[in-house]
Design a protein around this motif. Sequence first.
Motif, PDB file in Angstrom:
ATOM      1  N   UNK A  92      15.433 -11.900  82.252  1.00 36.47           N
ATOM      2  CA  UNK A  92      16.800 -11.384  82.288  1.00 36.47           C
ATOM      3  C   UNK A  92      16.947 -10.426  83.466  1.00 36.47           C
ATOM      4  N   UNK A  93      17.922 -10.729  84.341  1.00 36.70           N
ATOM      5  CA  UNK A  93      18.265  -9.830  85.444  1.00 36.70           C
ATOM      6  C   UNK A  93      19.295  -8.827  84.936  1.00 36.70           C
ATOM      7  N   UNK A  94      18.877  -7.570  84.806  1.00 41.84           N
ATOM      8  CA  UNK A  94      19.774  -6.524  84.317  1.00 41.84           C
ATOM      9  C   UNK A  94      20.255  -5.677  85.487  1.00 41.84           C
ATOM     10  N   UNK A  95      21.551  -5.700  85.736  1.00 35.20           N
ATOM     11  CA  UNK A  95      22.114  -4.905  86.827  1.00 35.20           C
ATOM     12  C   UNK A  95      22.214  -3.434  86.467  1.00 35.20           C
ATOM     13  N   UNK A  96      22.351  -3.138  85.179  1.00 31.70           N
ATOM     14  CA  UNK A  96      22.477  -1.762  84.743  1.00 31.70           C
ATOM     15  C   UNK A  96      23.895  -1.243  84.866  1.00 31.70           C
ATOM     16  N   UNK A  97      24.167  -0.067  84.306  1.00 33.17           N
ATOM     17  CA  UNK A  97      25.504   0.514  84.370  1.00 33.17           C
ATOM     18  C   UNK A  97      25.981   0.687  85.807  1.00 33.17           C
ATOM     19  N   UNK A  98      27.251   0.420  86.029  1.00 34.11           N
ATOM     20  CA  UNK A  98      27.788   0.512  87.390  1.00 34.11           C
ATOM     21  C   UNK A  98      28.349   1.901  87.689  1.00 34.11           C
ATOM     22  N   UNK A  99      28.742   2.642  86.655  1.00 29.21           N
ATOM     23  CA  UNK A  99      29.368   3.945  86.863  1.00 29.21           C
ATOM     24  C   UNK A  99      28.367   5.087  86.874  1.00 29.21           C
ATOM     25  N   UNK A 100      27.095   4.802  86.583  1.00 30.94           N
ATOM     26  CA  UNK A 100      26.107   5.870  86.553  1.00 30.94           C
ATOM     27  C   UNK A 100      24.699   5.313  86.629  1.00 30.94           C
ATOM     28  N   UNK A 101      23.705   6.179  86.669  1.00 28.71           N
ATOM     29  CA  UNK A 101      22.313   5.749  86.800  1.00 28.71           C
ATOM     30  C   UNK A 101      21.715   5.349  85.456  1.00 28.71           C
TER      31      UNK A 101
END
Length: 350
Positions: A175-184
């Motif tokens: 799974x490629x997880x981009x992570x939250x876009x608005x914070x770390x």
Amino acid sequence: MMKPSFLFRTAALVLIAGLLSLPALAKDTKKKTPPKTKSPVNSSLASGLKFRNIGPAVSSGRIADFAVNPDNPSEYYVGVASGGLWKTTNHGTTYKPVFDHQPVYSIGALAMDPNNHNVVWVGTGENNSQRNLAYGDGVYKTINGGKTWKNMGLKASEHIGKIMIDQRNSDVVYVCAQGPVWGPGGDRGLYKTTDGGKTWKAILTISENTGVSDMAIDPRNPDILYAASHQRRRRVYTKIDGGPESKIYKSTDGGVNWEKLSGGLPGGDVGRIGLALSSVNPDVVYALIELPNSKGGFYRSDNRGETWSKKNDINPTSPQYYQEIICDPVNVNRVYLMDTRNMVDRKSVV
């Protein structure tokens, strides 16, 4: 009163006359068979057909991904960035929503198990970076063709870029997880399960600001992996869509060890990277790379990523949406770019 012998002779003559007339009757019947006619459907007639919208009838936002049954192409799933998951079993004539009872509605990636087509994985949270961005709560799995779903974890990923399944073992999923876009932070990077989603291990972690947005697997040896990291951050007033941590990585041992690929690839502040590997010749790897001031383009490697050469200055309309390329399954030199108007590159990639 007629004699019986006369009646017998008369009946015999009638029977003989009838038998003699059978070939003629058969001949006449054969003559009445209608002649065969050529089918009115031919290549000339079909050339007038054009693609048309088959649904949904009401505008519902971005289409994020498809999962098609290779043994029955009339059955496939459509993931909508802000409109749930839909299934058709009749070539798209009708669709049925199959994800409406889940707590999230945003879809980022789909993957159908190559060994069991009733098993479908769904990554929630659209894989884009715009302001009006819908997020998800991890990865879901169905084992009965979409009738029921189970959340398999990675709930803090928020945005899933891609899901890929090891063709040798359905319990091995990436799974490629981009992570939250608005914070770390969050679940960010490339994750792997070897037990069908019961547990997950982060096999490629770059930083709290950089996730993984795309990947490819060598079909000859699924332990050979390629992954594209993406450094990004969304602000109300702007978007940081790249940085020095956006790279292409390669592993030859199923993700245990990784190396950064560099030969011929651009450095500095790199944006989103789209990856594709040719199934015709898996030595050929393609990359669509976003760079500042629209200086990115289309790169090709003919030696499994050891060296790269730029083949085209093409840039999609908006890389945050369209940085996705797909290799033709027959022609190693034909590649498709998903864009506002889909494009195909058949000349400049060689």
